[in-house]
Scaffold this motif. Sequence first.
Motif, mmCIF file in Angstrom:
data_model
loop_
_atom_site.group_PDB
_atom_site.id
_atom_site.type_symbol
_atom_site.label_atom_id
_atom_site.label_comp_id
_atom_site.label_asym_id
_atom_site.label_seq_id
_atom_site.Cartn_x
_atom_site.Cartn_y
_atom_site.Cartn_z
ATOM 1 N N SER A 36 0.858 -1.179 0.000
ATOM 2 C CA SER A 36 0.000 0.000 0.000
ATOM 3 C C SER A 36 0.896 1.232 0.000
ATOM 4 C CB SER A 36 -0.896 0.007 1.251
ATOM 5 O OG SER A 36 -1.634 1.206 1.336
ATOM 6 N N ILE A 37 0.696 2.110 -0.988
ATOM 7 C CA ILE A 37 1.595 3.257 -1.141
ATOM 8 C C ILE A 37 0.795 4.494 -1.514
ATOM 9 C CG2 ILE A 37 2.059 2.799 -3.602
ATOM 10 C CD1 ILE A 37 4.983 3.647 -3.033
ATOM 11 N N ASP A 38 1.270 5.639 -1.080
ATOM 12 C CA ASP A 38 0.660 6.919 -1.408
ATOM 13 C C ASP A 38 0.971 7.240 -2.873
ATOM 14 O OD1 ASP A 38 0.398 9.808 -1.814
ATOM 15 O OD2 ASP A 38 0.157 9.951 0.348
ATOM 16 N N ARG A 39 -0.067 7.316 -3.704
ATOM 17 C CA ARG A 39 0.134 7.520 -5.138
ATOM 18 C C ARG A 39 0.847 8.844 -5.429
ATOM 19 N NH1 ARG A 39 -2.947 5.864 -10.195
ATOM 20 N NH2 ARG A 39 -3.793 4.261 -8.851
ATOM 21 N N ARG A 40 0.497 9.893 -4.693
ATOM 22 C CA ARG A 40 1.133 11.194 -4.931
ATOM 23 C C ARG A 40 2.633 11.126 -4.678
ATOM 24 N NH1 ARG A 40 2.832 15.250 -1.829
ATOM 25 N NH2 ARG A 40 1.945 14.314 0.059
ATOM 26 N N LYS A 41 3.019 10.458 -3.579
ATOM 27 C CA LYS A 41 4.443 10.366 -3.269
ATOM 28 C C LYS A 41 5.174 9.497 -4.289
ATOM 29 C CE LYS A 41 3.920 11.164 1.703
ATOM 30 N NZ LYS A 41 4.077 10.603 3.073
ATOM 31 N N GLU A 61 -14.313 7.939 -0.705
ATOM 32 C CA GLU A 61 -13.126 7.773 0.139
ATOM 33 C C GLU A 61 -13.321 8.463 1.481
ATOM 34 O OE1 GLU A 61 -9.362 8.743 -1.557
ATOM 35 O OE2 GLU A 61 -9.353 6.978 -2.863
ATOM 36 N N THR A 74 -11.372 8.482 5.730
ATOM 37 C CA THR A 74 -10.097 8.305 6.425
ATOM 38 C C THR A 74 -10.337 7.747 7.815
ATOM 39 O OG1 THR A 74 -9.154 10.196 5.249
ATOM 40 C CG2 THR A 74 -7.969 9.426 7.201
ATOM 41 N N ASN A 101 -1.644 3.389 5.681
ATOM 42 C CA ASN A 101 -0.701 4.428 5.250
ATOM 43 C C ASN A 101 0.477 4.502 6.209
ATOM 44 O OD1 ASN A 101 -2.466 5.306 3.081
ATOM 45 N ND2 ASN A 101 -3.717 6.304 4.649
ATOM 46 N N LYS A 102 1.559 5.098 5.750
ATOM 47 C CA LYS A 102 2.767 5.190 6.580
ATOM 48 C C LYS A 102 2.569 6.070 7.813
ATOM 49 C CE LYS A 102 6.539 3.886 5.737
ATOM 50 N NZ LYS A 102 7.291 2.684 6.154
ATOM 51 N N ASP A 103 1.600 6.999 7.773
ATOM 52 C CA ASP A 103 1.391 7.901 8.915
ATOM 53 C C ASP A 103 0.459 7.293 9.960
ATOM 54 O OD1 ASP A 103 -1.054 8.005 7.669
ATOM 55 O OD2 ASP A 103 -1.087 10.174 7.385
ATOM 56 N N THR A 130 -6.658 4.637 4.576
ATOM 57 C CA THR A 130 -7.547 5.176 3.546
ATOM 58 C C THR A 130 -8.699 4.196 3.383
ATOM 59 O OG1 THR A 130 -5.764 6.315 2.366
ATOM 60 C CG2 THR A 130 -7.782 5.852 1.128
#
Length: 416
Positions: free
Chosen positions: A37-42, A134, A136, A167-169, A173
């Motif tokens: 799972s990865i943040d698409r923007r990053k 979506e 959170t 997510n990493k934080d 999502t």
Amino acid sequence: EEEVVAMAVPMHGRMIHSLSGEMSVQAYGKKGQCLYSIDRRKLNELLLNKAEETGKISLHFEHHLTRANLEENTLFFNAMSSAEGLGGEGEGGKKVKTDFVFGCDGAHSTVRCQMMRHGQLNYSQEYIPHGYKELTMPPNKAGGYTLSPNYLHIWPRQEFMMIALPNKDCSFTVTLFMPFDKFNSIETEEDLLEFFMNHFPNAVTHIGVEFLVKEYFHNPTGSLISVKCRPHCMHNSTLILGDAAHAVVPFYGQGMNAGFEDCLVYHDYLESFDNNLAKAAAQYNETRCEDAHAIAKLSKDNYEEMRSHVTSRFFLFRKYIDNALNRMFPRSFVPLYSMVAFSRIPYHEVEERNSQQRRLVSYSLSAVGLCSFGLGGYLLLRGCGWPPSKILFKLALLVVAYNVKEKVEDLLHIDI
């Protein structure tokens, strides 16, 4: 690769949340196999930075492609900012002449539309009758994850479902997928809370009532589109890749992966044809269209699995059989999910192999069922109180029920 993996959270399987609050794990594959799972923007930012660092690629932002003359490889852009330009001025903005065009401009591709105007391109699109929203799930009060982070969390409810990606934080999502009429029926805060308490009560605790209400009514309801077209190449000088050629619904998590694989496949052909762009594009077009259509179907079918089949005893029984056969014949028998997610087997071959494997399992179970039924019946008729005879009868009934289900599905082309 190391940088990308460092930005991602590994998910080793599905965590199924029942209506009663019970949770169960369904592994994706063998030990060590996982999805990320990865943040698409990053990820986009990382790829853009790496491209720029090569010194061979010029990046131009805020340029909108308006039209193209693909016979002459001429593109026309509207530049939102006059600070940077692509070339000489032309009608409608910036005009660019190029040797080869790669169209990677998404499901509503302008390049694809121009290809349709310049040649014989078959195109179809389908909006499924389900939308998505979506949300959170924030970190807990201690700043950690509210749920186990190394799983894709699924709340399957037959007609609809909700999922949560880590997510990493330490947030998740959350995405709610369901028919548009369901979304339209939720008009007030009371409607929303009643719906969630009836179908996702434990999720309400983790998201928080106020946060849920705020996000649900603020965030838009999106549509899900599937795009198919053929050919992907025109004049051997224009090639569309990714969603521009094959947008798919997100239920196999293969949309972006298929786009990356497009690049790998094309690169392989480039090496085979001594970096001849035209010859590589022609060969790519001959093989890739079929794969694109296959992953579209696989993705749509997986929605049925995620929202309903994962709670079915028949599904779990079949999954157990598939994994057992894979352990015995690791090269000859590979479960469908593993072929899609953990291999480079072309998608159309995945469909063919899965169909063959389903028939093999069905016929094998028929034989086992008949033998169990015969042996169990013989022992019972002989008046034998041998406990395994009852077990054999139960096994036979399970196998017969499974095979009846398989035959009905094949006959009526539906999923039970």
